[in-house]
Design an enzyme around this catalytic site. Structure first.
Site, PDB file in Angstrom:
ATOM      1  N   ASP A   1     -11.642  10.571  10.047  1.00 11.02           N
ATOM      2  CA  ASP A   1     -11.444  10.254   8.627  1.00 11.02           C
ATOM      3  C   ASP A   1     -12.054   8.897   8.306  1.00 11.02           C
ATOM      4  O   ASP A   1     -11.452   8.073   7.626  1.00 11.02           O
ATOM      5  CB  ASP A   1      -9.955  10.262   8.264  1.00 11.02           C
TER       6      ASP A   1
ATOM      7  N   GLY B   1      -0.469   9.171   0.690  1.00  7.42           N
ATOM      8  CA  GLY B   1       0.166  10.474   0.733  1.00  7.42           C
ATOM      9  C   GLY B   1       1.202  10.608   1.826  1.00  7.42           C
ATOM     10  O   GLY B   1       2.113  11.420   1.713  1.00  7.42           O
ATOM     11  N   MET B   2       1.073   9.843   2.909  1.00  8.71           N
ATOM     12  CA  MET B   2       1.989   9.998   4.040  1.00  8.71           C
ATOM     13  C   MET B   2       3.043   8.905   4.106  1.00  8.71           C
ATOM     14  O   MET B   2       3.992   9.026   4.873  1.00  8.71           O
ATOM     15  CB  MET B   2       1.210   9.996   5.361  1.00  8.71           C
ATOM     16  N   GLY B   3       2.913   7.838   3.360  1.00  9.53           N
ATOM     17  CA  GLY B   3       3.899   6.780   3.492  1.00  9.53           C
ATOM     18  C   GLY B   3       3.519   5.513   2.775  1.00  9.53           C
ATOM     19  O   GLY B   3       2.717   5.522   1.840  1.00  9.53           O
ATOM     20  N   GLU B   4       4.103   4.415   3.237  1.00 11.94           N
ATOM     21  CA  GLU B   4       3.929   3.117   2.592  1.00 11.94           C
ATOM     22  C   GLU B   4       3.583   2.067   3.644  1.00 11.94           C
ATOM     23  O   GLU B   4       3.915   2.214   4.824  1.00 11.94           O
ATOM     24  CB  GLU B   4       5.225   2.711   1.881  1.00 11.94           C
ATOM     25  N   VAL B   5       2.929   1.013   3.186  1.00 12.65           N
ATOM     26  CA  VAL B   5       2.633  -0.135   4.047  1.00 12.65           C
ATOM     27  C   VAL B   5       3.277  -1.370   3.419  1.00 12.65           C
ATOM     28  O   VAL B   5       3.123  -1.631   2.225  1.00 12.65           O
ATOM     29  CB  VAL B   5       1.118  -0.354   4.210  1.00 12.65           C
TER      30      VAL B   5
ATOM     31  N   GLY C   1       0.825  -1.192   0.000  1.00 12.39           N
ATOM     32  CA  GLY C   1       0.000   0.000   0.000  1.00 12.39           C
ATOM     33  C   GLY C   1       0.860   1.243   0.000  1.00 12.39           C
ATOM     34  O   GLY C   1       1.955   1.267   0.555  1.00 12.39           O
TER      35      GLY C   1
END
Length: 772
Positions: A141, A21-25, A18
């Protein structure tokens, strides 16, 4: 992150699953515990970003970790660990085997989900939100990509990345003051859009948008222009969902439209109110889905999760608050996972896994994990421990619970040192310690042992292993002993769901759990439901095991109890007499179960005003139990207690008082001064003193009983409150009215507090008065 393969020397990154906008998984392997997890990493930022912007992102990430790690609910993604490694912030979470709601809609070609699934999701998400809001946390959210449905039907809320602690307003202002977008336009509440005061009701609005979309196939304001969407939320009434999908229940449409009210004050009071309203909806029709669910959304061969009133032959409907009680998810295995098809998807909403079972669960707080010795103990040592374990079981069969508990407690210490705290043998002895404590009237201590046993078995055997479920079921039993019947109900419902899923509805262990659930329903004051479920279990056991099987007779016995609680004493008497007759024929006249049915028949006779017959029955029962079980056996003393009660009903109070004092002295010696049965006898002493006009003496005894029950059971336990009420009545008789009124007031306040807490736990209508 491609060149960073190891985090903190522990988490081996395997596949990117995944990106947002803020990072990755990443799917990763926890080398320390040998399990697969999801690791969320803050995306590295270039120098073009301002330091103030990076500080806000980092602070938001840390805050997500702290908030998420504090939440412990089956409807919320579990956070295992978080920290910073070589300048990279990371969050370690359970790896979910499922699809988020956005993906489910895509799988279904953007057609709405089947109505039963929509209602199920509404109940489960509502229950999880009710929990988070009670912790003072607002998600802010909530959207389909942040709600995941697992293969077993469990629904989990993910990504508390912009959640806030409700009381931490100043900190929130610092975060949002940077101009960073907070929320997703299609699911933002009007107060979010207008920069107004945001509280838990904002989440309810967002949930209304989610439910609208999965029920109709599109969000309430489905426009391409973001500004038009925001204006729609702020100014435009949504189109009623049934105009788009007529087969939706009218009550469900009303719930969704109430959630979408522009004014927060016009929405449901809280998520628990939402869950209650959804639970009260009539069963959806079988043809309500526009399309069948997409293939592959559930594991092959596993029955699709459905609501309790469908799975069982016309049982009383279980409330919505209990529907989210499942055994949780299973960790993903070693098979490769594909990256999310939507690179802009939410960070925690896109991963799936094919399913290696046996997710490790953290130990309860304050419980050290004890590793096994590097070298296994010699066989003769293991044999000696096994022999001592068998001796403990033998003592338990003789009802020598104190001795049995001491044997097993010593074994726990030795097995833990030699084998480890999570070794099956260690846990077997700990389970027996809990069992002994429960039978000794120490439910609080028993609860701790059963909780530790269940957690250890879940780690080593898996959440749905029969031994894990057995420990959880005993946890529910002692919760009931503590008067915490709402929590007991939740555990029973969860265990029942696991047993039905793993073993089927007619498996003996499943039926045993349903039997316990019926018993607990009566303690919640839900007497008709208890009676109906007991009748169903008795019929099922008769069909599966035979009409004269001991388990069938146990449930018929419970049917008699439920009839008595409903005031149908004549029917209850007939049921107990029938059970006693069959047990005498099958088990023998002196079998404890036969004698127990006769004891209950005596209670029915007393309730029917036939105290002379009851007195004669109890005299015979005392003789039979003394011969079969001994004069100091708890069941013999129980029969003597019944004899004394009926002496009082016949006005023979001097004899009744003498009997109560004698039984109380023996119970104190055999069971302990604070055992519930001992306290019942002490109360009976006070009753006798009162009827003889000795109110000062009675007051002293009532106070002793009240203090003991408060000490053992808690100040708001129904039995403790009943004792305080007795004390107040005694004060009235002594002419001390002011003290009596104050005590009555305190009791009423405690009962209100208990009822409020029960409603919060349950998320449903208040139960009737608990039955002691």
């Amino acid at each position: 992150m491609a060149d960073t393969r190891l985090i903190q020397g522990r988490y081996q990154l395997l596949d990117l699953i995944g990106r947002g906008g803020m990072g990755e998984v990443w799917r990763a392997r926890d080398d320390a515990l040998g399990r697969h997890v999801a690791v969320k990493c803050l995306k590295p930022m270039g120098r073009q970003h301002e330091q103030s912007y990076l500080r806000v992102l980092r602070e938001r990430f840390r805050r997500e970790a702290r908030v998420a790690a504090s939440l412990q609910h089956r409807g919320i993604t579990v956070v295992h660990d978080f920290g910073e490694s070589e300048g990279v912030l990371y969050l370690v979470m359970e790896l979910l085997d499922g699809r988020n709601l956005s993906q489910l809609l895509e799988d279904n070609k953007q057609h709405p989900l089947p109505v039963p699934e929509v209602i199920e999701i509404a109940e489960q998400v509502g229950a999880a939100l009710a929990y988070t809001h009670r912790q003072g946390i607002v998600h802010r959210d909530l959207k389909p990509a942040n709600i995941v449905r697992l293969g077993d039907g469990t629904v989990k809320i993910c990504d508390f990345g912009i959640a806030r602690l409700g009381h931490d307003i100043g900190f929130s202002a610092r975060l949002t003051g940077t101009g960073i977008a907070m929320g997703t336009p299609h699911y933002m509440s009007p107060e979010q859009i207008g920069a107004g005061n945001v509280d838990h009701r904002s989440d309810l609005y967002s949930l209304g948008c989610v439910l609208y979309e999965i029920a109709t196939g599109a969000p309430p304001f489905d426009m391409d222009d973001a500004w038009a969407v925001l204006v729609g939320h702020r100014d435009t009434p949504p189109r009623p969902p049934r105009e788009l999908r007529p087969e939706l229940p009218e009550g469900f449409e009303r719930v969704v439209l109430d959630l979408l009210a522009k004014d927060p004050g016009d929405r449901p009071e809280d998520a628990a109110d939402l869950v209650r309203r959804v639970a009260e909806l009539p069963p959806p029709r079988a043809h309500s889905a526009l399309r069948p669910p997409a293939a592959g959304t559930l594991p092959e061969g596993r029955p699709r999760p459905v609501r309790a009133y469908v799975r069982l032959p016309e049982p009383p409907r279980l409330p919505g608050w209990a529907r989210d009680m499942t055994t949780g998810s299973k960790a993903a295995g070693a098979a490769p996972l594909q990256p999310s098809p939507d690179p802009a998807a939410a960070l925690t909403g896109a991963w799936t896994g094919p399913g290696e079972e046996g997710r490790a669960t953290p130990a309860p707080t304050g419980t050290p994990r004890v590793a096994a010795a590097e070298r296994p103990p010699p066989p003769d040592v293991l044999a000696e421990l096994a022999g001592r374990h068998s001796e403990g079981l033998r003592l338990a069969r003789l009802d020598r619970w104190a001795e049995a508990g001491e044997v097993q407690r010593a074994l726990v210490a030795e097995r833990e040192r030699l084998l480890g705290s999570d070794h099956p043998d260690t846990l077997a002895s700990r389970y027996e310690v809990g069992f002994a404590l429960s039978r000794l009237g120490r439910p609080g201590d028993a609860l701790r042992e059963f909780t530790l046993t269940a957690a250890g078995r879940e780690r080593t055997l898996g959440p749905e292993h029969p031994e894990t479920l057995a420990a959880r079921q005993e946890t529910a039993y002692v919760l009931g002993q503590l008067g915490r019947h709402v929590e007991a109900h939740q555990v029973y419902v969860a265990v029942l769901a696991s047993r039905e899923r793993a073993m089927g509805t007619d498996h003996p262990d499943t039926l045993r759990c349903r039997h316990n659930l019926a018993f607990n329903l009566s303690r919640l004051g839900r007497l008709e439901e208890s009676y109906g479920m007991a009748c169903e279990v008795a019929a099922a056991r008769g069909r599966v095991l035979g009409p004269e099987h001991p388990d069938t007779l146990v449930t018929r016995y419970e049917v008699g109890y439920a009839l008595g609680q409903l005031g149908r004493w004549t029917e209850a008497l007939r049921t107990y007499q029938d059970v006693a007759a069959v047990r005498a024929r099958v088990l023998g006249p002196d079998d404890p179960d036969t004698l127990a049915a006769r004891y209950e028949a005596g209670i029915c006779l007393g309730r029917l005003g036939r105290s002379t017959e009851a007195l004669e029955l109890y005299r015979e029962l005392v003789e039979d139990r003394t011969r079969a079980q001994g004069p100091a056996h708890p069941d013999t003393l129980r029969a003597r207690h019944g004899l004394g009660v009926n002496l009082g009903r016949l006005g023979r109070w001097e004899e009744a008082l003498a009997e109560a004092r004698d039984v109380c002295a023996i119970r104190a010696r055999v069971l302990g001064a604070d055992h519930p049965d001992t306290l019942v006898s002490r109360r009976e002493v006070a009753v006798g003193l009162g009827w003889l006009g000795r109110w000062s003496d009675a007051l002293a005894v009532y106070r002793d009983v009240a203090q003991a029950r408060q000490r053992v059971l808690g100040a708001d336990h129904p039995d403790a409150l009943a004792s305080r009420h007795d004390e107040a009545h005694c004060l009235e008789q002594l002419g001390r009215s002011a003290e009596a009124v104050e005590l009555y007031r305190q009791v009423a306040a405690l009962r209100r507090t208990r009822a409020t807490r029960g409603r919060q736990l349950r998320g449903s209508e208040p139960p009737g008065r608990p039955v002691s």
